[in-house]
Design a protein around this motif. Structure first.
Motif, PDB file in Angstrom:
ATOM      1  N   GLY A 194      -3.017   8.547  21.463  1.00  0.00           N
ATOM      2  CA  GLY A 194      -1.867   9.565  21.370  1.00  0.00           C
ATOM      3  C   GLY A 194      -0.635   8.660  21.304  1.00  0.00           C
ATOM      4  N   GLY A 195       0.166   8.983  20.327  1.00  0.00           N
ATOM      5  CA  GLY A 195       1.460   8.555  19.954  1.00  0.00           C
ATOM      6  C   GLY A 195       1.446   7.225  19.254  1.00  0.00           C
ATOM      7  N   GLY A 196       0.057   6.646  19.057  1.00  0.00           N
ATOM      8  CA  GLY A 196      -0.125   5.611  18.226  1.00  0.00           C
ATOM      9  C   GLY A 196       0.537   5.505  16.746  1.00  0.00           C
ATOM     10  N   TYR A 197       0.328   4.519  16.016  1.00  0.00           N
ATOM     11  CA  TYR A 197       1.124   4.678  14.534  1.00  0.00           C
ATOM     12  C   TYR A 197       0.029   4.215  13.609  1.00  0.00           C
ATOM     13  N   PHE A 198      -0.157   5.021  12.380  1.00  0.00           N
ATOM     14  CA  PHE A 198      -0.891   4.625  11.250  1.00  0.00           C
ATOM     15  C   PHE A 198       0.109   4.343  10.182  1.00  0.00           C
ATOM     16  N   TRP A 199      -0.026   3.074   9.655  1.00  0.00           N
ATOM     17  CA  TRP A 199       0.731   2.412   8.719  1.00  0.00           C
ATOM     18  C   TRP A 199      -0.061   2.331   7.419  1.00  0.00           C
ATOM     19  N   LEU A 200       0.224   3.026   6.463  1.00  0.00           N
ATOM     20  CA  LEU A 200      -0.208   3.037   4.679  1.00  0.00           C
ATOM     21  C   LEU A 200       0.724   1.882   4.187  1.00  0.00           C
ATOM     22  N   ASP A 201       0.354   0.541   4.193  1.00  0.00           N
ATOM     23  CA  ASP A 201       1.217  -0.394   3.493  1.00  0.00           C
ATOM     24  C   ASP A 201       1.019  -0.344   2.041  1.00  0.00           C
ATOM     25  N   HIS A 202       1.867  -0.052   1.056  1.00  0.00           N
ATOM     26  CA  HIS A 202       1.764  -0.061  -0.282  1.00  0.00           C
ATOM     27  C   HIS A 202       0.427   0.319  -0.831  1.00  0.00           C
ATOM     28  N   PHE A 203       0.072   1.701  -0.322  1.00  0.00           N
ATOM     29  CA  PHE A 203      -1.043   2.375  -1.103  1.00  0.00           C
ATOM     30  C   PHE A 203      -0.634   2.846  -2.416  1.00  0.00           C
ATOM     31  N   PHE A 204      -1.664   2.688  -3.200  1.00  0.00           N
ATOM     32  CA  PHE A 204      -1.269   2.932  -4.576  1.00  0.00           C
ATOM     33  C   PHE A 204      -2.319   3.845  -5.214  1.00  0.00           C
ATOM     34  N   SER A 205      -1.415   4.780  -5.947  1.00  0.00           N
ATOM     35  CA  SER A 205      -2.408   5.920  -6.894  1.00  0.00           C
ATOM     36  C   SER A 205      -1.684   6.455  -7.955  1.00  0.00           C
ATOM     37  N   ASN A 221       7.768   2.889  -7.933  1.00  0.00           N
ATOM     38  CA  ASN A 221       6.947   2.938  -9.000  1.00  0.00           C
ATOM     39  C   ASN A 221       6.122   1.407  -8.955  1.00  0.00           C
ATOM     40  N   LYS A 222       4.935   1.534  -9.682  1.00  0.00           N
ATOM     41  CA  LYS A 222       4.118   0.508  -9.559  1.00  0.00           C
ATOM     42  C   LYS A 222       4.405  -0.338 -10.804  1.00  0.00           C
ATOM     43  N   THR A 223       5.079  -1.606 -11.036  1.00  0.00           N
ATOM     44  CA  THR A 223       5.670  -1.915 -12.130  1.00  0.00           C
ATOM     45  C   THR A 223       4.788  -2.956 -12.950  1.00  0.00           C
ATOM     46  N   ASP A 224       3.566  -3.085 -12.432  1.00  0.00           N
ATOM     47  CA  ASP A 224       2.732  -4.214 -13.190  1.00  0.00           C
ATOM     48  C   ASP A 224       2.057  -3.301 -14.448  1.00  0.00           C
ATOM     49  N   SER A 225       1.354  -4.152 -15.209  1.00  0.00           N
ATOM     50  CA  SER A 225       0.736  -3.478 -16.383  1.00  0.00           C
ATOM     51  C   SER A 225      -0.086  -2.290 -16.042  1.00  0.00           C
ATOM     52  N   SER A 226      -0.922  -2.389 -15.032  1.00  0.00           N
ATOM     53  CA  SER A 226      -1.675  -1.144 -14.496  1.00  0.00           C
ATOM     54  C   SER A 226      -0.928  -0.137 -14.068  1.00  0.00           C
ATOM     55  N   LEU A 247       2.193   0.656 -14.940  1.00  0.00           N
ATOM     56  CA  LEU A 247       2.797   1.337 -15.982  1.00  0.00           C
ATOM     57  C   LEU A 247       1.874   2.058 -17.024  1.00  0.00           C
ATOM     58  N   LYS A 248       0.824   1.659 -17.297  1.00  0.00           N
ATOM     59  CA  LYS A 248      -0.414   2.167 -18.107  1.00  0.00           C
ATOM     60  C   LYS A 248      -0.802   3.425 -17.627  1.00  0.00           C
ATOM     61  N   ASN A 249      -1.121   3.570 -16.173  1.00  0.00           N
ATOM     62  CA  ASN A 249      -1.577   4.850 -15.413  1.00  0.00           C
ATOM     63  C   ASN A 249      -0.658   5.517 -15.062  1.00  0.00           C
ATOM     64  N   GLY A 250       0.558   5.147 -15.082  1.00  0.00           N
ATOM     65  CA  GLY A 250       1.557   6.099 -13.987  1.00  0.00           C
ATOM     66  C   GLY A 250       1.579   5.809 -12.720  1.00  0.00           C
ATOM     67  N   GLU A 251       1.292   4.851 -12.147  1.00  0.00           N
ATOM     68  CA  GLU A 251       0.978   4.690 -10.702  1.00  0.00           C
ATOM     69  C   GLU A 251       2.063   4.409  -9.893  1.00  0.00           C
ATOM     70  N   VAL A 252       2.080   4.693  -8.664  1.00  0.00           N
ATOM     71  CA  VAL A 252       3.150   4.503  -7.700  1.00  0.00           C
ATOM     72  C   VAL A 252       2.689   4.054  -6.480  1.00  0.00           C
ATOM     73  N   TYR A 253       3.294   3.618  -5.772  1.00  0.00           N
ATOM     74  CA  TYR A 253       3.304   2.822  -4.252  1.00  0.00           C
ATOM     75  C   TYR A 253       3.566   3.927  -3.344  1.00  0.00           C
ATOM     76  N   LEU A 254       2.936   3.902  -2.062  1.00  0.00           N
ATOM     77  CA  LEU A 254       3.331   4.711  -1.103  1.00  0.00           C
ATOM     78  C   LEU A 254       3.366   3.733   0.255  1.00  0.00           C
ATOM     79  N   THR A 255       4.403   3.688   0.787  1.00  0.00           N
ATOM     80  CA  THR A 255       4.332   3.178   2.286  1.00  0.00           C
ATOM     81  C   THR A 255       4.840   4.262   3.292  1.00  0.00           C
ATOM     82  N   ALA A 256       3.926   4.487   4.188  1.00  0.00           N
ATOM     83  CA  ALA A 256       4.075   5.614   5.117  1.00  0.00           C
ATOM     84  C   ALA A 256       3.713   5.015   6.466  1.00  0.00           C
ATOM     85  N   LEU A 257       4.700   5.274   7.387  1.00  0.00           N
ATOM     86  CA  LEU A 257       4.509   5.039   8.805  1.00  0.00           C
ATOM     87  C   LEU A 257       4.351   6.498   9.391  1.00  0.00           C
ATOM     88  N   LEU A 258       3.167   6.929  10.100  1.00  0.00           N
ATOM     89  CA  LEU A 258       2.906   7.949  10.689  1.00  0.00           C
ATOM     90  C   LEU A 258       2.556   7.866  12.454  1.00  0.00           C
TER      91      LEU A 258
END
Length: 376
Positions: free
Chosen positions: A314-325, A352-357, A359-370
């Protein structure tokens, strides 16, 4: 004479009556006899389970189906390794192992009490198919022929020493080859020094900032898990802040586990679909790097997130680092999935995820600290 004829007629009538009675009994409908009870209908799911159990037994014992036209000889050798049969009696085997009998047979085909084969790629093939934990084997693990006299205490040494690794099973035969061939996979020590320490975009979360966030919330970070941590750079950097981090990693034709150990850290050779081998509510931080992304099946990811919740205190942290979708999937699928945890959003940054993949697939990065609630 009249009496005799009467007697004969009476006997004839008796015989006819007897025959008619016999014919009646023989021709009576069978409905008069009680019906046998109707067989019980076995539900389909039980039939499926029985078939699975039968298939499992066949894989373990290699019982061939009875065929009267095929002669059997008592001198024929069993097709399954004896050590696998022995192990199946002394310890359980993951059920998914039975779905890949050829790979399992190859893995268990070795010479007992001698050197183990160099088959980590075969082991990972089984692990990634759900055959984990693997069966134990009675053989001796291979070690480098020229081990160094001492291992570095600094998790960021000037270089990784080639003699710490058995290179026969890898395409590259040195760390310099790996650094040149795959510069972003963690084998270039000069590039790794600055990771997790600099702030370039909103997607970055430097370790000093992470620790300051925890301190401001009166939450202490002492123990952590880095899921899909590659060569262990995050754990190595946290070690310098007196935080113990274990790293789950697979090799994938590169000595990731070996490098984690060279740095004085604990590598866990487990896949993403494996339940974390940690007790409930005992760690302060779980980080998921880029290995956790949209290519993971959604149900598997959901179980992964709830397993993270299981091990976090309880009170611990979940870090999603550069999750992409894909951007649309983040809004409609992954965002709501993360929201089910009911964690406090300490940081939520999308870019935005700016590499070729990307840009082609409309992917983004998410960094979340929960942050997990202190109590439920």
């Amino acid at each position: 004479m009249g009496f005799t004829m009467g007697l004969n007629l009476l006997l004839l009538l008796a015989m006819v009556a007897t025959n008619i009675l016999s014919l009646y009994h023989l021709s009576a409908p069978t409905l008069q006899s009680p019906k046998p009870p109707a067989p019980l209908q076995v539900p389909d799911h039980l039939l499926h389970q029985l078939q699975t159990i039968r298939a499992t037994i066949n894989h373990l014992t290699r019982h061939q189906p009875s065929n009267p036209t095929t002669p059997t000889t008592s001198q024929s050798k069993p097709t399954i390794p004896s050590d696998l049969l022995l192990y199946s009696h002394v310890s359980p085997i993951a059920s998914s192992c039975h779905n890949h009998p050829d790979l399992l047979h190859k893995y268990m085909s070795y010479t007992p009490y001698s050197l183990c084969p160099l088959d980590s790629d075969l082991a990972e093939s089984l692990i990634l198919r759900g055959c984990h934990p693997l069966p134990r084997r009675r053989c001796f693990s291979r070690t480098p022929s020229k081990p160094p006299s001492s291992l570095p205490r600094n998790p960021f040494p000037s270089s990784f020493v080639d003699s710490n690794v058995i290179w026969a099973q890898y395409s590259c035969k040195s760390f310099s080859c790996l650094a040149k061939q795959s510069p972003n996979l963690g084998f270039d020590i000069n590039a790794e020094i600055s990771r997790f320490m600099t702030y370039k975009t909103e997607l970055d979360l430097p370790i000093p900032q992470l620790l300051q966030v925890a301190k401001s919330a009166n939450s202490l970070i002492r123990l952590g898990i880095d899921i899909g941590g590659g060569t262990g750079t995050f754990g190595a950097r946290m070690k310098q802040y007196n935080v113990t981090v274990i790293t789950t990693t697979m090799n994938f034709n590169a000595p990731n586990n070996e490098v984690v150990a060279i740095r004085g850290l604990v590598p866990l050779h487990v896949p993403l679909q494996q339940r974390l081998p940690v007790f409930d509510g005992v760690v302060d931080l779980v980080r998921c790097g880029r290995a956790v992304n949209r290519w993971i099946p959604l149900k598997m990811m959901e179980f992964l997130f709830y397993d993270v919740d299981r091990v976090l205190r309880g009170g611990g942290y979940f870090w999603l680092d550069h999750f992409f979708s894909k951007g649309v999937d983040l809004d409609k699928i992954y965002g709501p999935l993360i929201g089910k945890l009911g964690y406090k959003k300490v940081k939520w940054a999308v870019g935005n995820k700016t590499d070729s993949s990307g840009l082609k697939n409309g992917e983004v990065y998410l960094t979340a600290l929960l942050q997990k609630p202190v109590s439920r």
